[in-house]
Design an enzyme around this catalytic site. Structure first.
Site, PDB file in Angstrom:
ATOM      1  N   THR A  96       0.874  -1.182   0.000  1.00 26.38           N
ATOM      2  CA  THR A  96       0.000   0.000   0.000  1.00 26.38           C
ATOM      3  C   THR A  96       0.905   1.224   0.000  1.00 26.38           C
ATOM      4  OG1 THR A  96      -1.694  -1.134   1.286  1.00 26.38           O
ATOM      5  CG2 THR A  96      -1.796   1.258   1.243  1.00 26.38           C
ATOM      6  N   LYS A 116      -1.604   5.369   8.506  1.00 30.94           N
ATOM      7  CA  LYS A 116      -0.810   5.412   7.263  1.00 30.94           C
ATOM      8  C   LYS A 116      -1.727   5.622   6.058  1.00 30.94           C
ATOM      9  CE  LYS A 116       1.598   2.386   4.056  1.00 30.94           C
ATOM     10  NZ  LYS A 116       1.991   1.047   3.699  1.00 30.94           N
ATOM     11  N   LYS A 163      -7.768   1.659  -3.054  1.00 27.36           N
ATOM     12  CA  LYS A 163      -7.426   1.233  -1.688  1.00 27.36           C
ATOM     13  C   LYS A 163      -7.568   2.397  -0.696  1.00 27.36           C
ATOM     14  CE  LYS A 163      -5.106  -0.891   1.704  1.00 27.36           C
ATOM     15  NZ  LYS A 163      -5.505  -2.040   2.443  1.00 27.36           N
TER      16      LYS A 163
END
Ligand code: NAD
Length: 295
Positions: free
Chosen positions: A96, A246, A171
């Site tokens: 990611t 994050k 995402k």
């Protein structure tokens, strides 16, 4: 059987690589942690001692690394994948990372004649172990079609989200919804407590009403209504608050770069930052309810 190089054998990468071995593929793995490489070898993989060694002769190279800086290093370095991967190898980055890095690395790969997809996942360590991950894939249709049979050995749902970087875009948009909705559900339970409404009653009503969402029905932040949720085991992660932070920060960076207004996403990032700084970074992200209750 395909020859696959796998780089980044951490909490997610190791079980993903193990599933590829179980499916009959030849997997050469590399990680800067030798212990992780040894675990892959014990599962029937080939231990590689560098990025190059893992990628040599590989038809597919998969990376599962912590963040954008690691991806840049592994792909763009003088001895990196783009310089050294076998001609025609398909590069798959499942880390990611920020959309900008994903697009610039894919563009550098394309210039070298190497097809590449970004293919971040959701489903966590349990999904990686059980081969039930969801892959959100960005790249050309041809690269997606080539990656799909490999990704299917590690996941259940494989979605083509569009061109390069669109997997990462999907995402972070999804996880921005998740971060905001978990705070919303937590605030509702805390308000219910103050109003004398039982957790189970709010759940029974809201899970069948317009407040229904995944944070309520599958990952309920109070113990009781959903027995499998981390709330029932002292918010042991699961998906940590640090990882949620994050992803929310990646979403904010992307929103700034694209000129999108995301005030609730910005608030969610601030709230998770304070929660993580309070010593709870390694706790499951649904533990945010304790912060909401105490704040
Ligand atoms: P991790 O820290 O457990 O694993 C990353 C691995 O990469 C480590 O073993 C590390 O030693 C290795 N590494 C770092 N730099 C390297 C390099 N230059 N060369 C080779 N290996 C290197 O992290 P993780 O939990 O496996 O997550 C990996 C990625 O997946 C992250 O981007 C994360 O955001 C994402 N993700 C994680 C989860 C989760 O629940 N853990 C869920 C979805 C997505």
């Amino acid at each position: 059987m395909a020859r696959i190089g796998f780089i980044g054998l951490g909490n997610m990468g190791l079980p993903m690589a193990q599933n590829l071995i179980k499916a009959g593929h030849a997997v050469a793995g590399f990680d800067v942690s030798r212990a992780s490489v040894d675990k892959l070898a014990a599962a029937g993989g080939n231990a590689a001692d560098s990025v190059n060694a893992a990628a040599a002769d590989a038809e597919f190279v998969i990376t599962m690394l912590p963040a954008g800086q690691h991806v840049r290093e592994v792909y763009l370095g003088a001895d990196g994948l783009i310089a050294k991967a076998a001609p025609g190898a398909l590069l798959i980055d499942s880390s990611t990372i920020d959309v900008e890095t994903a697009r610039s690395v894919a563009s550098a790969a394309e210039k070298k004649g190497l097809p590449m997809v970004d293919a971040p996942v959701s489903g966590g360590v349990g999904g990686a172990q059980g081969a039930t991950l969801t892959f959100m894939v960005g790249g050309s249709t041809a690269a997606f079609e080539r990656a799909k049979p490999i990704l299917e050995k590690m996941g259940k749902t494989i979605v083509h989200a569009g061109g390069p970087g669109n997997g990462q875009a999907a995402k972070i948009c999804n996880n921005m919804i998740l971060g905001i909705s978990m705070i919303a559900v937590s605030e509702a339970f805390v308000l219910a407590e103050k109003l004398g409404l039982e957790h189970q009653k709010l759940f029974d009503i809201s899970s069948k009403s317009s407040g229904q969402c995944w944070s309520m029905t599958s990952y309920c932040p109070v113990p009781g209504p959903v027995p499998a949720s981390p709330a029932n085991r002292d918010y042991q992660a699961g998906f940590t608050a640090a990882m949620m932070l994050k992803d929310l920060r990646l979403a904010q960076d992307a929103a700034k770069a694209a000129g999108a207004k995301t005030p609730l996403g910005a608030d969610a990032a601030r709230i998770y930052a304070k929660y993580a700084e309070s010593g709870e970074a390694a706790r499951d992200f649904s533990g945010i309810i304790r912060f909401v209750r105490g704040a």
